[in-house]
Design a protein around this motif. Sequence first.
Motif, PDB file in Angstrom:
ATOM      1  N   GLU A 125      -5.517  -0.601  -7.885  1.00 34.42           N
ATOM      2  CA  GLU A 125      -5.212  -1.788  -7.090  1.00 34.42           C
ATOM      3  C   GLU A 125      -5.229  -3.008  -7.993  1.00 34.42           C
ATOM      4  OE1 GLU A 125      -7.128  -0.908  -2.742  1.00 34.42           O
ATOM      5  OE2 GLU A 125      -8.498  -1.547  -4.311  1.00 34.42           O
ATOM      6  N   LYS A 177     -14.944   2.632  -5.823  1.00 33.54           N
ATOM      7  CA  LYS A 177     -14.088   1.729  -6.596  1.00 33.54           C
ATOM      8  C   LYS A 177     -14.803   1.398  -7.897  1.00 33.54           C
ATOM      9  CE  LYS A 177     -11.872  -0.660  -2.711  1.00 33.54           C
ATOM     10  NZ  LYS A 177     -10.452  -0.506  -2.951  1.00 33.54           N
ATOM     11  N   ALA A 226      -1.373  -1.656  -4.154  1.00 38.49           N
ATOM     12  CA  ALA A 226      -2.073  -0.383  -4.316  1.00 38.49           C
ATOM     13  C   ALA A 226      -1.089   0.748  -4.567  1.00 38.49           C
ATOM     14  CB  ALA A 226      -2.907  -0.070  -3.080  1.00 38.49           C
ATOM     15  N   ASN A 228       0.861  -1.174   0.000  1.00 39.73           N
ATOM     16  CA  ASN A 228       0.000   0.000   0.000  1.00 39.73           C
ATOM     17  C   ASN A 228       0.901   1.228   0.000  1.00 39.73           C
ATOM     18  OD1 ASN A 228      -3.052   0.740   0.579  1.00 39.73           O
ATOM     19  ND2 ASN A 228      -1.756   2.256   1.592  1.00 39.73           N
ATOM     20  N   ARG A 234      -2.638  -7.876  -2.516  1.00 38.89           N
ATOM     21  CA  ARG A 234      -3.172  -6.561  -2.890  1.00 38.89           C
ATOM     22  C   ARG A 234      -1.992  -5.625  -3.110  1.00 38.89           C
ATOM     23  NH1 ARG A 234      -4.001  -1.798   0.183  1.00 38.89           N
ATOM     24  NH2 ARG A 234      -5.559  -0.424  -0.714  1.00 38.89           N
TER      25      ARG A 234
END
Length: 154
Positions: free
Chosen positions: A106, A74, A121, A45, A119
């Motif tokens: 993402e 999103k 991002a 992230n 994930r």
Amino acid sequence: MTRAPVPPFTYDEAVTKVRMAENAWNTRDPEKVAMAYTPDTRWRNRSEFLNGRDEVQEFLTRKWATESGYRLIKEIWAHGENRIAVRFCYEYHDEQGQWFRAHGNENWEFDSDGYMAVRHASINDVPISEEDRLFHWPQGPRPDDHPGLTALGL
């Protein structure tokens, strides 16, 4: 236990998964949000790297302690059998009352039970005036009739 929809995703299932994630993040409930990820999830992230649900929950607790008025939208960008790419924007203000719109992308990868295992991002914050805000619904999930990113020109 599974977290439907599960891979392989159809387009409609991927769209559903994106909206489920948006709705969960808009609750600003770190424990609830963290449960959508595998126990050993791996995240990037911005410049922070996280491993596991506990670190995700701690990260989200810190995040939402400083991002007041948080509202997120999103939108699906692409999907594969067990992967989904999204773009998103969220608005928030800091302790001094300065508003920001964060723009990001993402990349998600899911396990066979429908939990997010990976994930990545990338996010940029842009200062905005309060008058430039576009996300005005009450705290919580975005209403179904509120426009998405494309309709808002974002």
